[in-house]
Design a protein around this motif. Structure first.
Motif, short mmCIF file in Angstrom:
data_model
loop_
_atom_site.label_atom_id
_atom_site.label_comp_id
_atom_site.label_asym_id
_atom_site.label_seq_id
_atom_site.Cartn_x
_atom_site.Cartn_y
_atom_site.Cartn_z
N ARG A 130 0.87 -1.05 0.07
CA ARG A 130 0.05 0.04 -0.03
C ARG A 130 0.88 1.22 -0.01
N HIS A 131 1.85 1.23 0.82
CA HIS A 131 2.72 2.57 0.93
C HIS A 131 3.43 2.87 -0.57
N THR A 132 4.01 1.37 -1.04
CA THR A 132 4.67 1.70 -2.74
C THR A 132 3.61 1.98 -3.35
N ALA A 133 2.34 1.65 -3.66
CA ALA A 133 1.51 2.19 -4.47
C ALA A 133 1.08 3.48 -4.44
N CYS A 134 1.31 3.91 -2.96
CA CYS A 134 0.77 5.51 -2.69
C CYS A 134 1.89 6.26 -3.14
N ALA A 135 3.19 5.73 -2.83
CA ALA A 135 4.34 6.64 -3.32
C ALA A 135 4.42 6.74 -4.93
N THR A 136 3.88 5.69 -5.45
CA THR A 136 3.78 5.51 -7.01
C THR A 136 3.11 6.52 -7.57
N LEU A 137 1.57 6.52 -6.89
CA LEU A 137 0.60 7.46 -7.27
C LEU A 137 1.07 9.04 -6.95
N LYS A 138 1.70 9.35 -5.96
CA LYS A 138 2.27 10.52 -5.74
C LYS A 138 3.23 11.08 -6.75
N ALA A 139 4.03 10.24 -7.11
CA ALA A 139 5.10 10.36 -7.97
C ALA A 139 4.66 10.87 -9.45
N ASN A 140 3.58 9.81 -9.81
CA ASN A 140 3.21 9.89 -11.20
C ASN A 140 1.78 10.39 -11.49
N SER A 141 1.02 10.78 -10.50
CA SER A 141 -0.18 11.37 -10.71
C SER A 141 -0.85 12.38 -9.57
N PRO A 142 -0.09 12.99 -9.04
CA PRO A 142 -0.32 13.91 -7.99
C PRO A 142 -1.83 14.55 -7.92
N ALA A 143 -1.99 14.98 -9.29
CA ALA A 143 -3.51 15.56 -9.43
C ALA A 143 -4.47 14.72 -9.41
N LEU A 144 -4.29 13.61 -9.74
CA LEU A 144 -5.32 12.49 -9.71
C LEU A 144 -5.67 12.35 -7.89
N LEU A 145 -4.55 12.28 -7.36
CA LEU A 145 -4.58 11.89 -5.94
C LEU A 145 -5.50 13.03 -5.17
N ASP A 146 -5.04 14.48 -5.42
CA ASP A 146 -5.49 15.53 -4.93
C ASP A 146 -7.07 15.52 -5.12
N SER A 147 -7.42 14.85 -6.57
CA SER A 147 -8.95 15.03 -6.74
C SER A 147 -9.77 13.97 -5.92
N TRP A 148 -9.28 13.10 -5.15
CA TRP A 148 -9.95 12.30 -4.35
C TRP A 148 -10.31 12.98 -2.90
N THR A 149 -11.24 12.34 -2.38
CA THR A 149 -11.88 13.00 -0.96
C THR A 149 -10.91 12.33 -0.07
N ALA A 150 -10.91 12.94 1.13
CA ALA A 150 -10.14 12.50 2.19
C ALA A 150 -10.45 11.01 2.68
N GLU A 151 -11.59 11.06 2.58
CA GLU A 151 -12.18 9.43 2.98
C GLU A 151 -11.59 8.46 2.06
N ALA A 152 -11.78 8.72 0.74
CA ALA A 152 -11.30 7.83 -0.42
C ALA A 152 -9.70 7.57 -0.44
N ARG A 153 -9.08 8.52 -0.06
CA ARG A 153 -7.55 8.48 0.25
C ARG A 153 -7.31 7.45 1.45
N ARG A 154 -8.10 8.00 2.55
CA ARG A 154 -7.90 7.06 3.70
C ARG A 154 -8.11 5.36 3.46
N ARG A 155 -9.20 5.38 2.68
CA ARG A 155 -9.62 3.72 2.36
C ARG A 155 -8.34 3.04 1.87
N ILE A 156 -7.67 3.75 0.91
CA ILE A 156 -6.58 3.08 0.20
C ILE A 156 -5.15 3.22 1.04
N GLY A 157 -5.30 3.78 2.17
CA GLY A 157 -4.16 4.21 3.06
C GLY A 157 -3.20 5.14 2.35
N CYS A 158 -3.58 5.96 1.76
CA CYS A 158 -2.91 7.06 1.06
C CYS A 158 -3.11 8.56 1.29
N THR A 159 -2.77 8.94 2.60
CA THR A 159 -3.09 9.94 3.09
C THR A 159 -2.04 11.11 3.11
#
Ligand SMILES: *[C@@H]1O[C@H](CO)[C@@H](O)[C@H](O)[C@H]1NC(C)=O
Ligand SMILES: *[C@@H]1O[C@H](CO)[C@@H](O)[C@H](O)[C@H]1NC(C)=O
Length: 216
Positions: free
Chosen positions: A187-216
């Motif tokens: 989960r940590h690795t997936a989150c780091a990959t999302l942050k590096a490659n697609s920060p705008a996508l991650l920013d577009s999610w709600t806090a709840e959606a981010r918490r659900r995948i452990g990517c806060t």
């Protein structure tokens, strides 16, 4: 094909792991690098030819931090800070430099395709350097499930064998069985990959959606 994300890999980890569990030296394994990178190139080229437009290519993990290889290791060439085997991590970094060189060539040749890199090495090394920061325990090199010893790894008492047991809370461990990562580490690795490659996508999610995948 054009609207899907293709994750290519991880290719090559077992080529190195199986070699080192035998008698292969690091020097010999360096000669594998162009062959493994060539195999990744051929897979990426095939999925692009089949119509893929977004391809994510994971890099090599820090091999020198794998409990299985640490338990087998006879040398003392460990990094003083992390405890990982230095020549094996150097090999993984060599692999990643060759992989990224190849990806740059493929990007030039395929300007309409997004060819992304997942820095597994960086994400796992970060976890091992600062386990507490991410909610992991202080000894990140020992496996959750398996035999005894400093790394909880014993090839003849692998996770699931008689006499072995899993730790109480796998989410505090980087390695599940000495070979595979825990869900928490992935989960940590997936989150780091999302942050590096697609920060705008991650920013577009709600806090709840981010918490659900452990990517806060
Ligand atoms: C490693 O080398 C030893 C001694 O030469 C040999 O007995 C053993 O079969 C080798 N192991 C593998 C996996 O090749
Ligand atoms: C590994 O496990 C086997 C089987 O349980 C045991 O006989 C052996 O002593 C263990 N080795 C180490 C180094 O703990």
């Amino acid at each position: 094909m054009a609207s899907s994300l293709f994750i290519v890999g991880e290719i090559g980890v077992n080529d190195y792991l199986v070699a080192f569990a035998g008698n292969t030296t690091v020097e010999e394994a360096r000669a594998f690098v162009p062959h493994i990178v060539g195999a990744v190139r051929s897979v990426v080229t095939e999925v692009i030819a089949a119509g893929a437009r977004t391809v994510l290519v994971p890099g090599m993990i820090p091999l020198g931090c794998e409990p299985q290889l640490l338990a087998l290791d006879q040398s003392s060439d460990h990094d003083p800070a992390s405890g990982c085997i230095k020549p094996l991590n150097d090999l993984a970094e060599l692999h990643n430099r060759a992989l990224n060189g190849m990806l740059r060539e493929l990007r030039r040749a395929n300007p309409r395709t997004a060819i992304l890199y997942a820095d597994l090495y960086g994400a796992v090394a970060d976890l091992i350097a600062s386990p507490r920061k991410y909610g992991f325990r202080d000894k990140p090199l020992a496996a959750c499930c398996g035999g005894s010893g400093a790394y909880n790894f014993n090839m003849t008492a692998f996770c699931g064998a008689a006499g072995t047991a899993a730790c109480a809370d796998p989410s505090e461990y980087v390695s599940w069985d000495g070979v595979h990562f825990t869900e928490a580490a992935n989960r940590h690795t997936a989150c780091a990959t999302l942050k590096a490659n697609s920060p705008a996508l991650l920013d577009s999610w709600t806090a709840e959606a981010r918490r659900r995948i452990g990517c806060t």
